[in-house]
Design a protein around this motif. Sequence first.
Motif, PDB file in Angstrom:
ATOM      1  N   GLU A   1      67.443  38.033 -19.915  1.00  0.00           N
ATOM      2  CA  GLU A   1      67.490  39.493 -19.789  1.00  0.00           C
ATOM      3  C   GLU A   1      66.213  40.073 -19.200  1.00  0.00           C
ATOM      4  O   GLU A   1      66.249  40.881 -18.270  1.00  0.00           O
ATOM      5  CB  GLU A   1      67.727  40.130 -21.163  1.00  0.00           C
ATOM      6  N   GLN A   2      65.082  39.674 -19.758  1.00  0.00           N
ATOM      7  CA  GLN A   2      63.817  40.313 -19.416  1.00  0.00           C
ATOM      8  C   GLN A   2      63.127  39.677 -18.218  1.00  0.00           C
ATOM      9  O   GLN A   2      62.473  40.367 -17.442  1.00  0.00           O
ATOM     10  CB  GLN A   2      62.898  40.292 -20.635  1.00  0.00           C
ATOM     11  N   MET A   3      63.256  38.348 -18.088  1.00  0.00           N
ATOM     12  CA  MET A   3      62.610  37.647 -16.983  1.00  0.00           C
ATOM     13  C   MET A   3      63.593  37.332 -15.852  1.00  0.00           C
ATOM     14  O   MET A   3      63.206  36.783 -14.835  1.00  0.00           O
ATOM     15  CB  MET A   3      61.971  36.348 -17.486  1.00  0.00           C
ATOM     16  N   HIS A   4      64.873  37.678 -16.064  1.00  0.00           N
ATOM     17  CA  HIS A   4      65.925  37.421 -15.069  1.00  0.00           C
ATOM     18  C   HIS A   4      65.959  35.950 -14.661  1.00  0.00           C
ATOM     19  O   HIS A   4      66.152  35.619 -13.483  1.00  0.00           O
ATOM     20  CB  HIS A   4      65.730  38.318 -13.846  1.00  0.00           C
ATOM     21  N   THR A   5      65.774  35.081 -15.650  1.00  0.00           N
ATOM     22  CA  THR A   5      65.780  33.643 -15.397  1.00  0.00           C
ATOM     23  C   THR A   5      67.209  33.186 -15.140  1.00  0.00           C
ATOM     24  O   THR A   5      68.075  33.279 -16.022  1.00  0.00           O
ATOM     25  CB  THR A   5      65.181  32.901 -16.606  1.00  0.00           C
ATOM     26  N   ALA A   6      67.450  32.663 -13.945  1.00  0.00           N
ATOM     27  CA  ALA A   6      68.809  32.340 -13.493  1.00  0.00           C
ATOM     28  C   ALA A   6      69.221  30.950 -13.972  1.00  0.00           C
ATOM     29  O   ALA A   6      69.184  29.963 -13.234  1.00  0.00           O
ATOM     30  CB  ALA A   6      68.902  32.436 -11.975  1.00  0.00           C
ATOM     31  N   VAL A   7      69.620  30.893 -15.242  1.00  0.00           N
ATOM     32  CA  VAL A   7      70.024  29.637 -15.859  1.00  0.00           C
ATOM     33  C   VAL A   7      71.417  29.799 -16.468  1.00  0.00           C
ATOM     34  O   VAL A   7      71.980  30.891 -16.485  1.00  0.00           O
ATOM     35  CB  VAL A   7      69.029  29.225 -16.973  1.00  0.00           C
ATOM     36  N   ILE A   8      71.949  28.691 -16.991  1.00  0.00           N
ATOM     37  CA  ILE A   8      73.149  28.720 -17.821  1.00  0.00           C
ATOM     38  C   ILE A   8      72.664  28.677 -19.266  1.00  0.00           C
ATOM     39  O   ILE A   8      72.086  27.682 -19.703  1.00  0.00           O
ATOM     40  CB  ILE A   8      74.072  27.515 -17.550  1.00  0.00           C
TER      41      ILE A   8
ATOM     42  N   GLN B   1      75.350  39.999 -26.772  1.00  0.00           N
ATOM     43  CA  GLN B   1      74.214  40.839 -26.392  1.00  0.00           C
ATOM     44  C   GLN B   1      74.016  40.816 -24.877  1.00  0.00           C
ATOM     45  O   GLN B   1      73.769  41.848 -24.252  1.00  0.00           O
ATOM     46  CB  GLN B   1      72.931  40.353 -27.079  1.00  0.00           C
ATOM     47  N   LEU B   2      74.135  39.621 -24.300  1.00  0.00           N
ATOM     48  CA  LEU B   2      73.910  39.473 -22.867  1.00  0.00           C
ATOM     49  C   LEU B   2      75.052  40.054 -22.050  1.00  0.00           C
ATOM     50  O   LEU B   2      74.831  40.784 -21.070  1.00  0.00           O
ATOM     51  CB  LEU B   2      73.713  37.997 -22.521  1.00  0.00           C
TER      52      LEU B   2
ATOM     53  N   GLY C   1      81.429  29.811 -32.416  1.00  0.00           N
ATOM     54  CA  GLY C   1      81.489  28.722 -31.451  1.00  0.00           C
ATOM     55  C   GLY C   1      80.235  28.665 -30.618  1.00  0.00           C
ATOM     56  O   GLY C   1      79.165  29.151 -31.016  1.00  0.00           O
ATOM     57  N   THR C   2      80.355  28.078 -29.452  1.00  0.00           N
ATOM     58  CA  THR C   2      79.256  27.995 -28.486  1.00  0.00           C
ATOM     59  C   THR C   2      79.710  28.613 -27.177  1.00  0.00           C
ATOM     60  O   THR C   2      80.820  28.334 -26.704  1.00  0.00           O
ATOM     61  CB  THR C   2      78.844  26.527 -28.251  1.00  0.00           C
ATOM     62  N   ASP C   3      78.863  29.442 -26.597  1.00  0.00           N
ATOM     63  CA  ASP C   3      79.162  30.101 -25.326  1.00  0.00           C
ATOM     64  C   ASP C   3      78.173  29.662 -24.257  1.00  0.00           C
ATOM     65  O   ASP C   3      76.981  29.481 -24.529  1.00  0.00           O
ATOM     66  CB  ASP C   3      79.078  31.628 -25.468  1.00  0.00           C
ATOM     67  N   LEU C   4      78.684  29.495 -23.047  1.00  0.00           N
ATOM     68  CA  LEU C   4      77.834  29.298 -21.872  1.00  0.00           C
ATOM     69  C   LEU C   4      77.843  30.596 -21.080  1.00  0.00           C
ATOM     70  O   LEU C   4      78.911  31.102 -20.723  1.00  0.00           O
ATOM     71  CB  LEU C   4      78.354  28.141 -21.012  1.00  0.00           C
ATOM     72  N   VAL C   5      76.652  31.157 -20.849  1.00  0.00           N
ATOM     73  CA  VAL C   5      76.529  32.456 -20.194  1.00  0.00           C
ATOM     74  C   VAL C   5      75.588  32.358 -19.004  1.00  0.00           C
ATOM     75  O   VAL C   5      74.748  31.454 -18.916  1.00  0.00           O
ATOM     76  CB  VAL C   5      76.018  33.534 -21.175  1.00  0.00           C
ATOM     77  N   ALA C   6      75.731  33.297 -18.077  1.00  0.00           N
ATOM     78  CA  ALA C   6      74.905  33.304 -16.866  1.00  0.00           C
ATOM     79  C   ALA C   6      74.673  34.743 -16.430  1.00  0.00           C
ATOM     80  O   ALA C   6      75.230  35.691 -16.996  1.00  0.00           O
ATOM     81  CB  ALA C   6      75.587  32.496 -15.758  1.00  0.00           C
ATOM     82  N   LEU C   7      73.851  34.912 -15.388  1.00  0.00           N
ATOM     83  CA  LEU C   7      73.564  36.226 -14.831  1.00  0.00           C
ATOM     84  C   LEU C   7      74.357  36.437 -13.544  1.00  0.00           C
ATOM     85  O   LEU C   7      74.527  35.498 -12.756  1.00  0.00           O
ATOM     86  CB  LEU C   7      72.066  36.360 -14.530  1.00  0.00           C
TER      87      LEU C   7
ATOM     88  N   SER D   1      64.347  29.121 -29.819  1.00  0.00           N
ATOM     89  CA  SER D   1      65.301  30.000 -30.494  1.00  0.00           C
ATOM     90  C   SER D   1      66.310  30.561 -29.506  1.00  0.00           C
ATOM     91  O   SER D   1      66.058  30.597 -28.291  1.00  0.00           O
ATOM     92  CB  SER D   1      64.564  31.160 -31.176  1.00  0.00           C
ATOM     93  N   GLN D   2      67.431  31.018 -30.020  1.00  0.00           N
ATOM     94  CA  GLN D   2      68.429  31.669 -29.184  1.00  0.00           C
ATOM     95  C   GLN D   2      67.923  33.016 -28.668  1.00  0.00           C
ATOM     96  O   GLN D   2      68.314  33.453 -27.595  1.00  0.00           O
ATOM     97  CB  GLN D   2      69.730  31.852 -29.973  1.00  0.00           C
ATOM     98  N   ASP D   3      67.073  33.657 -29.454  1.00  0.00           N
ATOM     99  CA  ASP D   3      66.447  34.900 -28.980  1.00  0.00           C
ATOM    100  C   ASP D   3      65.698  34.657 -27.678  1.00  0.00           C
ATOM    101  O   ASP D   3      65.708  35.496 -26.770  1.00  0.00           O
ATOM    102  CB  ASP D   3      65.480  35.446 -30.036  1.00  0.00           C
ATOM    103  N   ALA D   4      65.009  33.505 -27.607  1.00  0.00           N
ATOM    104  CA  ALA D   4      64.248  33.176 -26.408  1.00  0.00           C
ATOM    105  C   ALA D   4      65.166  32.922 -25.214  1.00  0.00           C
ATOM    106  O   ALA D   4      64.844  33.303 -24.086  1.00  0.00           O
ATOM    107  CB  ALA D   4      63.359  31.956 -26.670  1.00  0.00           C
ATOM    108  N   VAL D   5      66.316  32.282 -25.467  1.00  0.00           N
ATOM    109  CA  VAL D   5      67.271  32.042 -24.372  1.00  0.00           C
ATOM    110  C   VAL D   5      67.707  33.366 -23.756  1.00  0.00           C
ATOM    111  O   VAL D   5      67.593  33.588 -22.543  1.00  0.00           O
ATOM    112  CB  VAL D   5      68.507  31.263 -24.882  1.00  0.00           C
ATOM    113  N   VAL D   6      68.194  34.264 -24.606  1.00  0.00           N
ATOM    114  CA  VAL D   6      68.681  35.554 -24.124  1.00  0.00           C
ATOM    115  C   VAL D   6      67.537  36.403 -23.578  1.00  0.00           C
ATOM    116  O   VAL D   6      67.685  37.092 -22.565  1.00  0.00           O
ATOM    117  CB  VAL D   6      69.422  36.300 -25.256  1.00  0.00           C
ATOM    118  N   GLY D   7      66.370  36.336 -24.230  1.00  0.00           N
ATOM    119  CA  GLY D   7      65.221  37.112 -23.773  1.00  0.00           C
ATOM    120  C   GLY D   7      64.771  36.730 -22.376  1.00  0.00           C
ATOM    121  O   GLY D   7      64.480  37.598 -21.545  1.00  0.00           O
ATOM    122  N   LEU D   8      64.705  35.444 -22.104  1.00  0.00           N
ATOM    123  CA  LEU D   8      64.309  34.984 -20.771  1.00  0.00           C
ATOM    124  C   LEU D   8      65.325  35.421 -19.716  1.00  0.00           C
ATOM    125  O   LEU D   8      64.958  35.805 -18.601  1.00  0.00           O
ATOM    126  CB  LEU D   8      64.154  33.470 -20.752  1.00  0.00           C
TER     127      LEU D   8
END
Length: 313
Positions: A225-232, A242-243, A135-141, A216-223
């Motif tokens: 996790e690693q850059m602490h980018t506060a997005v949905i 992973q997140l 499916g599709t997930d919406l995730v946040a920090l 890519s989805q890798d970039a979504v999760v990477g930003l």
Amino acid sequence: MERPLLALRGAVRQAVAFSVVTLLALCLCMPGSASAAPNAANKAALAAEAVLGINNGLLYGNQMEVQSIGAPFAELLGKATGQKMIWDGSFDAKSAQTGSGSFQFAFIKPPNQTALLLAKGWKLVAVAKDSIGFGTDLVALPCPGKPGEIALGGQSLAVLGLTKQVPATCVPIAQVWTSPSAVMLSVENSLVEHVGKKMWKEHNAHAAPIQAQVKSQDAVVGLMEQMHTAVIGAVTPVFSKQLTARGGVLLQHQPMPFWALIAAPNTPAEQIDAARAALLGASAERLTRTLKITGWEVGSPKAYADFLKWLKS
């Protein structure tokens, strides 16, 4: 000595030229050559070769991934149907309509593509068993020091190059859908992006989040996790897990029909039955391991039609 040598070279050139011309003439006259009109035997040989189309979804550009799927899948279907089966990793609904017509089967991961083709007369052969909660997930920090709240906006979004300043805030999950600091990060023009927008509209039909896209989805999760980018983040469950395993927050999950093998409208019923039997039987074990699934089932075309109807509503 020089004149005899020159004469000898000239004779060699003439002999070579004569041989090339003769060979070309013979090729042009031969009935099996590329320039000859196809006879009945050639047509039968072409008809005996079928193509398996593959649409790998968001991993479309990963050739190693497509290769690992295409080779064993084509081999399995070739043995089941008794045809020479090759595969094409650039398959989509458009190529299915504009291609040479040699596509006999297609393995498709995005359920909207499956739904579109089923509506055009393609037949559902089998569906991979969903062991991942597709499916599709919406995730946040999470918001530091504020349990039950998530972080949105602020300077962490500078890496996205947005033209609008987004103030930093922390909000409870229930207030995410109305927050002016909400920014959705997704893969540009992907099914996951479209589903994420639809999910948002079911909570707030009047205001969409600010959109930001990556490749890519890798970039979504990477930003995140690693850059602490506060997005949905809008991603599939493989990436959302992973997140969340590292402290991320799952806001919502939208189920989608799983990967499917479908057959072209002109595929004989006996070929479809043979392909289905192969997938449901022991001969599919290698392919099942390659796809990292637990097996196959018959499935229902209605699930795909209902999903597309929901997405477009």
